[in-house]
Design a protein around this motif. Structure first.
Motif, PDB file in Angstrom:
ATOM      1  N   VAL A 368       0.843  -1.193   0.000  1.00 12.84           N
ATOM      2  CA  VAL A 368       0.000   0.000   0.000  1.00 12.84           C
ATOM      3  C   VAL A 368       0.876   1.241   0.000  1.00 12.84           C
ATOM      4  N   ASP A 369       0.291   2.362  -0.377  1.00 14.40           N
ATOM      5  CA  ASP A 369       1.035   3.614  -0.402  1.00 14.40           C
ATOM      6  C   ASP A 369       1.466   4.018   1.011  1.00 14.40           C
ATOM      7  N   PRO A 370       2.593   4.715   1.133  1.00 12.55           N
ATOM      8  CA  PRO A 370       3.018   5.193   2.461  1.00 12.55           C
ATOM      9  C   PRO A 370       1.953   6.031   3.154  1.00 12.55           C
ATOM     10  N   GLY A 371       1.194   6.797   2.374  1.00 13.71           N
ATOM     11  CA  GLY A 371       0.151   7.616   2.970  1.00 13.71           C
ATOM     12  C   GLY A 371      -0.935   6.784   3.632  1.00 13.71           C
ATOM     13  N   TYR A 372      -1.196   5.611   3.070  1.00 16.13           N
ATOM     14  CA  TYR A 372      -2.208   4.725   3.663  1.00 16.13           C
ATOM     15  C   TYR A 372      -1.696   4.127   4.968  1.00 16.13           C
ATOM     16  N   ARG A 373      -0.419   3.820   5.019  1.00 18.36           N
ATOM     17  CA  ARG A 373       0.171   3.343   6.282  1.00 18.36           C
ATOM     18  C   ARG A 373       0.095   4.435   7.355  1.00 18.36           C
ATOM     19  N   GLU A 374       0.369   5.655   6.957  1.00 20.95           N
ATOM     20  CA  GLU A 374       0.330   6.747   7.919  1.00 20.95           C
ATOM     21  C   GLU A 374      -1.092   7.004   8.393  1.00 20.95           C
ATOM     22  N   ARG A 375      -2.063   6.848   7.489  1.00 16.58           N
ATOM     23  CA  ARG A 375      -3.459   7.015   7.903  1.00 16.58           C
ATOM     24  C   ARG A 375      -3.830   5.961   8.946  1.00 16.58           C
ATOM     25  N   GLN A 376      -3.374   4.735   8.769  1.00 13.99           N
ATOM     26  CA  GLN A 376      -3.609   3.690   9.766  1.00 13.99           C
ATOM     27  C   GLN A 376      -3.062   4.111  11.124  1.00 13.99           C
ATOM     28  N   ALA A 377      -1.835   4.608  11.124  1.00 13.24           N
ATOM     29  CA  ALA A 377      -1.194   4.993  12.385  1.00 13.24           C
ATOM     30  C   ALA A 377      -1.926   6.152  13.050  1.00 13.24           C
ATOM     31  N   THR A 378      -2.372   7.110  12.254  1.00 11.97           N
ATOM     32  CA  THR A 378      -3.076   8.274  12.805  1.00 11.97           C
ATOM     33  C   THR A 378      -4.408   7.873  13.420  1.00 11.97           C
ATOM     34  N   LEU A 379      -5.151   7.062  12.681  1.00 11.75           N
ATOM     35  CA  LEU A 379      -6.442   6.601  13.191  1.00 11.75           C
ATOM     36  C   LEU A 379      -6.273   5.783  14.467  1.00 11.75           C
ATOM     37  N   TRP A 380      -5.241   4.940  14.510  1.00 12.36           N
ATOM     38  CA  TRP A 380      -5.054   4.103  15.689  1.00 12.36           C
ATOM     39  C   TRP A 380      -4.654   4.931  16.908  1.00 12.36           C
ATOM     40  N   ARG A 381      -3.789   5.902  16.703  1.00  8.91           N
ATOM     41  CA  ARG A 381      -3.386   6.744  17.840  1.00  8.91           C
ATOM     42  C   ARG A 381      -4.584   7.442  18.447  1.00  8.91           C
ATOM     43  N   ALA A 382      -5.464   7.951  17.600  1.00 11.02           N
ATOM     44  CA  ALA A 382      -6.658   8.645  18.106  1.00 11.02           C
ATOM     45  C   ALA A 382      -7.544   7.682  18.900  1.00 11.02           C
ATOM     46  N   TRP A 383      -7.693   6.453  18.403  1.00  9.19           N
ATOM     47  CA  TRP A 383      -8.522   5.491  19.134  1.00  9.19           C
ATOM     48  C   TRP A 383      -7.866   5.078  20.445  1.00  9.19           C
ATOM     49  N   ASP A 384      -6.585   4.817  20.411  1.00  6.04           N
ATOM     50  CA  ASP A 384      -5.890   4.344  21.616  1.00  6.04           C
ATOM     51  C   ASP A 384      -5.940   5.391  22.725  1.00  6.04           C
TER      52      ASP A 384
END
Length: 646
Positions: A368-384
């Motif tokens: 996947v694109d690097p931007g999609y990986r970063e979106r995963q990380a951003t969404l997870w941080r907000a949930w955590d």
């Protein structure tokens, strides 16, 4: 002439079951760890006598017997054991005629829905009908061969009634075939009439030769792997949904390899939770109606969804509203063709591990694109961050709690943080399964056990025994609300009897918290969901709380009970329970919580119909909301074939 041995039907059953083995990947184990049961006049002189004779015999394999207190409960214990053993081992359950046997019906449904093996031996009334109607026999004027045990037919993956000794060998072999087939497995029912159990017969000795039943790992067709890889390569926003099949296959490492190689994020069903450990960069946690906002946000925009070992229940798909891309397509890796064909998906019929490994090879070079990986990380941080705030609420939150009570989130957080990584968390019904699904931080592949196929109230206490028996080196925390506890606390006595250490966290909120919240959301104003006195002036159940002392109840059953009233007391109780001896019997931690404080939302929906017409404004308002959500429901019929123009 072939040698024979003269035994009763019941003695033959016990001798046969004691020498059955399962095997997978070269590892063998007894198929049956033992037999749970309660004796009555329908089985005490048959299966009961055979088990006694087996226990006292020298020089033959044994089928250990454990006395339980409730027939439904013993099926739950067996099912939990089988799940913890990845479906490679289970228990036998014997019950007497009539209510003893029909008490097992709920357990049978739970086992079959969850695709977990258990062998049920309900007793039947006289096959000869010599003195019909006998005690506890149901008569039907339209048929002489119908009994209450016919209710097991739709609940069982295999059903047979042995009315003659000659029928027994074929019935036993068919039962073993189904129990050890990962596609077909579930509840298997062999009805044994009480007179047939005691009947003698000359059996071929080869019936009792040890047998090994190999649990298959079907390989995928290469063409299916190639087509799945081609479809995934077209995806810009792929998402993988891990179900229970990942665990049963032992496919966690293969899943991790695929996700790390490609960057594809993972959402998890209830049964699949823990497929990736907490903190893994592709781990987005729970998906669906009780999912994390991270997983659900990715699901809403996913263009290709890869389901692995999931049956796509309504909670996983948020009643088919969580996947919102107009052209979303599915790849379904499943050992059962029945599940692999759902959502109009591209079916890869295979064992999960045996499919994920070649799929990763076929996807070599794709990511996947690097931007999609970063979106995963951003969404997870907000949930955590929301999880952390739920586990450790601010002073502003705790100040408004009734009488200084804890929140349910605080209770879950304390257990999560003070338990060991390999300790097992267990739940089944009420509001806690949803909270656990979205909040719990899993650190071990077998440390999360929420029964959410049948979501059966009362499962928790008996299931805790099954898990502990399966893995005595793990502590088990059974989280149960007062409603679930009142359904089936009796197996605490069995835990005392067998010196089985289980830790029951009994959350008291004076009613059915989960269904009360649902009732409120559907405009029914929590009607009939609180444990209250009936008000003599209004005639309604809205008086004061009932003076029920569940801590005293647990203590009366022989459990060691710790009552807590604050966060520090809860933390100390968990530490004390952990330190209790492994053969010291059950420990119950009793804690009252404030049901008015909910866990963070999932930004998802669950389809529960609301009355179309009503006098109540609360119901009319709920129906308007219902129609808004209903409009987002998808048929999910887009063909899964690769579309190069997409």
């Amino acid at each position: 002439m072939a040698p024979t041995v003269r035994l009763t039907v019941a003695q033959a059953v016990v001798r046969f079951l004691a020498v059955q083995w399962s095997e997978r990947d070269g590892e063998r184990q007894k198929l049956f760890a033992g037999c749970f049961g309660i004796f009555g006049h329908g089985n005490v002189a048959g299966i009961g006598q055979a088990l006694l004779q087996n226990e006292l015999a020298d020089g033959e394999e044994h089928l250990p017997y454990v006395l339980v207190r409730n027939e439904q409960a013993m099926v739950h214990t067996s099912v939990a054991y089988a799940r913890q053993k990845d479906r490679l081992q289970t228990w036998v359950c014997t019950a007497s005629v009539g209510p003893g046997s029909t008490n097992m019906l709920t357990g049978a449904a739970l086992a079959t829905i969850n695709r977990l093996p258990v062998l049920l031996l309900p007793s039947g009334t006289f096959a000869t009908r010599a003195s019909s109607p006998v005690l506890q026999e149901l008569e039907q004027p339209y048929a002489g061969d119908v009994t209450v045990n016919d209710a097991f037919r739709p609940l069982s993956r295999y059903f047979d009634r042995v009315t003659r000794p000659e029928q027994l060998p074929s019935a036993l072999l068919a039962a073993m075939r189904v129990l050890t087939d990962p596609v077909e497995t579930g509840a298997v029912t062999l009805v044994l009439p009480q007179d047939v159990q005691a009947e003698a017969h000359d059996w071929p000795v080869e019936l009792f030769v040890p047998r090994v039943w190999r649990v298959a790992r079907p390989l995928p067709e290469q063409v299916d792997i190639n087509e799945a890889a081609a479809l995934i390569r077209t995806a810009r926003r792929p998402l993988l949904v891990a179900g229970g099949g990942v665990h049963y296959s032992g496919a966690e490492d293969a899943l991790r390899t695929l996700c790390e190689q490609t960057g594809i994020p993972v959402g998890e069903s209830q049964a699949g939770k823990g497929s990736l450990p907490h903190g893994h960069p592709q781990e987005m946690g729970a998906i669906g109606s009780t999912g994390t906002t991270a997983a659900n946000a990715l699901a809403a925009e996913a263009d290709v969804v890869i389901g692995v070992g999931t049956r796509w229940s309504d909670f996983t798909t948020a009643s088919r509203t969580v996947f919102q891309d107009n052209g979303v397509r599915f790849v379904n890796i499943n050992i059962a063709r029945f599940d692999a064909g759902k959502q109009a998906g591209l079916a890869v019929v295979a064992d999960a591990r045996n499919a994920l490994t070649p799929l990763a090879e076929a996807l070599d070079g794709y990511g996947v694109d690097p931007g999609y990986r970063e979106r995963q990380a951003t969404l997870w941080r907000a949930w955590d961050e929301q999880v952390e705030a739920t586990y450790h609420p601010t002073i502003e939150v705790t100040d408004v709690l009734a009488d200084g009570l804890l929140t349910q989130g605080q209770v879950l957080g304390a257990v999560n943080e003070l338990s060991d990584p390999r300790d097992v968390i267990l739940c089944a019904a009420g509001s806690m399964p949803g909270d656990l699904h979205k909040l719990w931080r899993v650190r071990d592949r077998k440390a999360y056990h929420v029964e959410y196929g049948y979501s059966c109230m009362g499962y928790e206490v008996p299931a805790s025994l099954g898990i502990r028996l399966a893995e005595p080196d793990r502590d088990v925390f059974a989280l149960v609300g007062d409603g679930g506890y009142l359904m089936m606390p009796t197996e605490l006595v069995t835990a005392v009897q067998e010196r089985i250490k289980v830790i029951v966290v009994l959350v008291q909120n004076h009613g059915f918290h989960s269904i009360g919240s649902l009732s409120q959301a559907l405009g029914s104003q929590r009607f009939g969901t609180s444990y209250r006195f009936r008000d003599t002036s209004t005639g309604r159940l809205d008086g004061g709380p009932l003076p029920v002392d569940l801590a005293a109840n647990a203590r009366s059953l022989g459990a060691h009970v710790i009552e807590v009233h604050s966060a520090p007391e809860l933390e100390q109780a968990i530490k004390d329970a952990k330190a209790a001896p492994g053969d010291g019997g059950p420990v119950v931690i009793h804690v009252e919580t404030d049901p008015s404080v909910d866990a963070p939302g999932s930004d998802a929906w669950w389809d529960v119909p609301v009355s179309e017409v009503a006098d109540l404004e609360s119901t009319r308002s709920a129906y308007r909301d219902y129609l808004e959500h209903k409009a987002t429901q998808r048929a999910l019929l887009t063909p899964a074939e690769r579309n190069d123009e997409r």
